[in-house]
Enzyme design. Structure first.
Site, PDB file in Angstrom:
ATOM      1  N   SER A   1       0.817  -1.212   0.000  1.00 23.88           N
ATOM      2  CA  SER A   1       0.000   0.000   0.000  1.00 23.88           C
ATOM      3  C   SER A   1       0.855   1.269   0.000  1.00 23.88           C
ATOM      4  O   SER A   1       0.504   2.260  -0.647  1.00 23.88           O
ATOM      5  CB  SER A   1      -0.957  -0.013   1.197  1.00 23.88           C
ATOM      6  OG  SER A   1      -0.243  -0.233   2.388  1.00 23.88           O
TER       7      SER A   1
ATOM      8  N   CYS B   1      -6.685  -6.852   0.577  1.00 22.33           N
ATOM      9  CA  CYS B   1      -5.425  -6.700   1.323  1.00 22.33           C
ATOM     10  C   CYS B   1      -4.871  -5.265   1.256  1.00 22.33           C
ATOM     11  O   CYS B   1      -5.456  -4.368   1.845  1.00 22.33           O
ATOM     12  CB  CYS B   1      -4.438  -7.754   0.848  1.00 22.33           C
ATOM     13  SG  CYS B   1      -3.211  -8.117   2.099  1.00 22.33           S
TER      14      CYS B   1
ATOM     15  N   ARG C   1      -1.781  -2.672  10.091  1.00 28.79           N
ATOM     16  CA  ARG C   1      -1.055  -3.382   9.030  1.00 28.79           C
ATOM     17  C   ARG C   1      -0.231  -4.551   9.579  1.00 28.79           C
ATOM     18  O   ARG C   1       0.229  -4.506  10.704  1.00 28.79           O
ATOM     19  CB  ARG C   1      -0.125  -2.417   8.297  1.00 28.79           C
ATOM     20  CG  ARG C   1      -0.866  -1.332   7.580  1.00 28.79           C
ATOM     21  CD  ARG C   1       0.083  -0.339   6.962  1.00 28.79           C
ATOM     22  NE  ARG C   1       0.892  -0.943   5.904  1.00 28.79           N
ATOM     23  CZ  ARG C   1       2.024  -0.398   5.456  1.00 28.79           C
ATOM     24  NH1 ARG C   1       2.483   0.716   5.978  1.00 28.79           N
ATOM     25  NH2 ARG C   1       2.692  -0.997   4.500  1.00 28.79           N
TER      26      ARG C   1
ATOM     27  N   ILE D   1      -1.783 -12.978   3.220  1.00 30.38           N
ATOM     28  CA  ILE D   1      -0.368 -12.684   2.963  1.00 30.38           C
ATOM     29  C   ILE D   1      -0.057 -11.322   3.587  1.00 30.38           C
ATOM     30  O   ILE D   1      -0.469 -10.285   3.065  1.00 30.38           O
ATOM     31  CB  ILE D   1      -0.076 -12.652   1.440  1.00 30.38           C
ATOM     32  CG1 ILE D   1      -0.543 -13.956   0.773  1.00 30.38           C
ATOM     33  CG2 ILE D   1       1.418 -12.404   1.194  1.00 30.38           C
ATOM     34  CD1 ILE D   1      -0.507 -13.931  -0.750  1.00 30.38           C
ATOM     35  N   ARG D   2       0.612 -11.337   4.702  1.00 27.93           N
ATOM     36  CA  ARG D   2       0.910 -10.106   5.455  1.00 27.93           C
ATOM     37  C   ARG D   2      -0.314  -9.181   5.493  1.00 27.93           C
ATOM     38  O   ARG D   2      -0.264  -8.008   5.142  1.00 27.93           O
ATOM     39  CB  ARG D   2       2.130  -9.405   4.869  1.00 27.93           C
ATOM     40  CG  ARG D   2       3.395 -10.253   5.074  1.00 27.93           C
ATOM     41  CD  ARG D   2       4.676  -9.513   4.817  1.00 27.93           C
ATOM     42  NE  ARG D   2       4.683  -8.861   3.534  1.00 27.93           N
ATOM     43  CZ  ARG D   2       4.697  -7.547   3.355  1.00 27.93           C
ATOM     44  NH1 ARG D   2       4.710  -6.728   4.382  1.00 27.93           N
ATOM     45  NH2 ARG D   2       4.705  -7.047   2.154  1.00 27.93           N
TER      46      ARG D   2
ATOM     47  N   HIS E   1      -6.945 -12.759   0.045  1.00 26.19           N
ATOM     48  CA  HIS E   1      -6.793 -12.705  -1.419  1.00 26.19           C
ATOM     49  C   HIS E   1      -7.752 -13.662  -2.120  1.00 26.19           C
ATOM     50  O   HIS E   1      -7.348 -14.770  -2.506  1.00 26.19           O
ATOM     51  CB  HIS E   1      -5.353 -13.063  -1.796  1.00 26.19           C
ATOM     52  CG  HIS E   1      -4.369 -11.998  -1.468  1.00 26.19           C
ATOM     53  ND1 HIS E   1      -4.000 -11.028  -2.369  1.00 26.19           N
ATOM     54  CD2 HIS E   1      -3.697 -11.728  -0.334  1.00 26.19           C
ATOM     55  CE1 HIS E   1      -3.127 -10.206  -1.797  1.00 26.19           C
ATOM     56  NE2 HIS E   1      -2.928 -10.614  -0.558  1.00 26.19           N
TER      57      HIS E   1
ATOM     58  N   GLU F   1      -8.766 -13.701  -5.059  1.00 29.98           N
ATOM     59  CA  GLU F   1      -8.319 -13.990  -6.435  1.00 29.98           C
ATOM     60  C   GLU F   1      -7.381 -15.182  -6.491  1.00 29.98           C
ATOM     61  O   GLU F   1      -7.120 -15.723  -7.561  1.00 29.98           O
ATOM     62  CB  GLU F   1      -7.672 -12.735  -7.049  1.00 29.98           C
ATOM     63  CG  GLU F   1      -6.282 -12.367  -6.540  1.00 29.98           C
ATOM     64  CD  GLU F   1      -6.259 -11.723  -5.151  1.00 29.98           C
ATOM     65  OE1 GLU F   1      -7.320 -11.637  -4.502  1.00 29.98           O
ATOM     66  OE2 GLU F   1      -5.159 -11.320  -4.717  1.00 29.98           O
TER      67      GLU F   1
END
Ligand code: GLN
Length: 205
Positions: A52, A82, A109, A141-142, A177, A179
């Site tokens: 980001s 995310c 975050r 993922i993080r 995620h 996708e």
């Protein structure tokens, strides 16, 4: 025959190509968005995962942030995932960061640990009618953690009690995620929200 909608993919950085593939598998065309004029005529918008901080930097001086803000406030259907969720949150912590303040949530975050702690998790579906499925997989993922949710925001799924899939009107936000999960009902829900317009079930203002 009804023309298939074209979805815009914010393509400054990150995993927008995985979204392109997920949409293409469902017969939906997409265009990459890098400057404001790329947004002309899109029926929906994906804000993908990635970094980001980098996305914010790459937006600087392009006018993209204000054009995105105008379209999203005007009701354009959005799927943010995310880092995309971090971009639009009302407030970002840990570390604090500027944001577009379009979605009434507070996020922290990297709250689930480092890259190595990334995980595929069976989520708790909180509103299966809205989602169109009673089961849901989340690839984290993080990922950010959503720590506050505003009144107009509806929680569709949770992980260990934390909201991870949210909807504010036609704005859908996943801290994971979708996708990357084949056949994810989250992508299908986003496409329904484009096709059904404001008659979409669960619509809030
Ligand atoms: N940790 C990233 C950020 O803070 C988000 C990670 C992701 O999008 N997979 O922007």
């Amino acid at each position: 025959m009804e023309r298939s909608p074209i979805v815009g993919l914010l393509a400054l950085q990150g995993d927008f190509d995985a979204h392109r593939k997920a949409l293409a598998e469902r017969g939906v065309e997409s265009v990459e968005i890098r400057v404001p004029s790329d947004l002309d005529g899109v029926a929906g918008l994906v804000l993908p995962g990635g970094e980001s901080t980098t996305m914010l930097k790459l937006m600087e001086g392009t006018g993209l942030d204000s054009r995105l803000g105008d379209l999203i406030r005007g009701g354009l259907p959005v799927l943010a995932t995310c880092a995309g969720v971090i971009l639009v949150a009302r407030e970002v912590r840990h570390p604090a960061q500027r944001s577009l303040r379009l979605l009434d949530i507070v996020v922290e975050r990297n709250a689930y640990g480092r890259q190595i702690d990334s995980a595929v998790v069976d989520l708790e579906v909180a509103d299966g009618d809205d989602l169109g499925s009673t089961t849901l997989e989340g690839v984290f993922i993080r990922a950010p953690r959503v720590t506050e949710v505003g009144e107009g925001v509806h929680v569709l799924a949770r992980r260990g009690g934390d909201p991870v899939l949210l909807r504010q009107g036609r704005f859908l936000a996943a801290t994971f995620h979708p996708e990357l999960s084949p056949g994810s009902p989250v992508i299908d829900l986003f496409l329904r929200s484009i096709r059904n317009g404001s008659a979409n079930r669960g619509e809030r203002t």
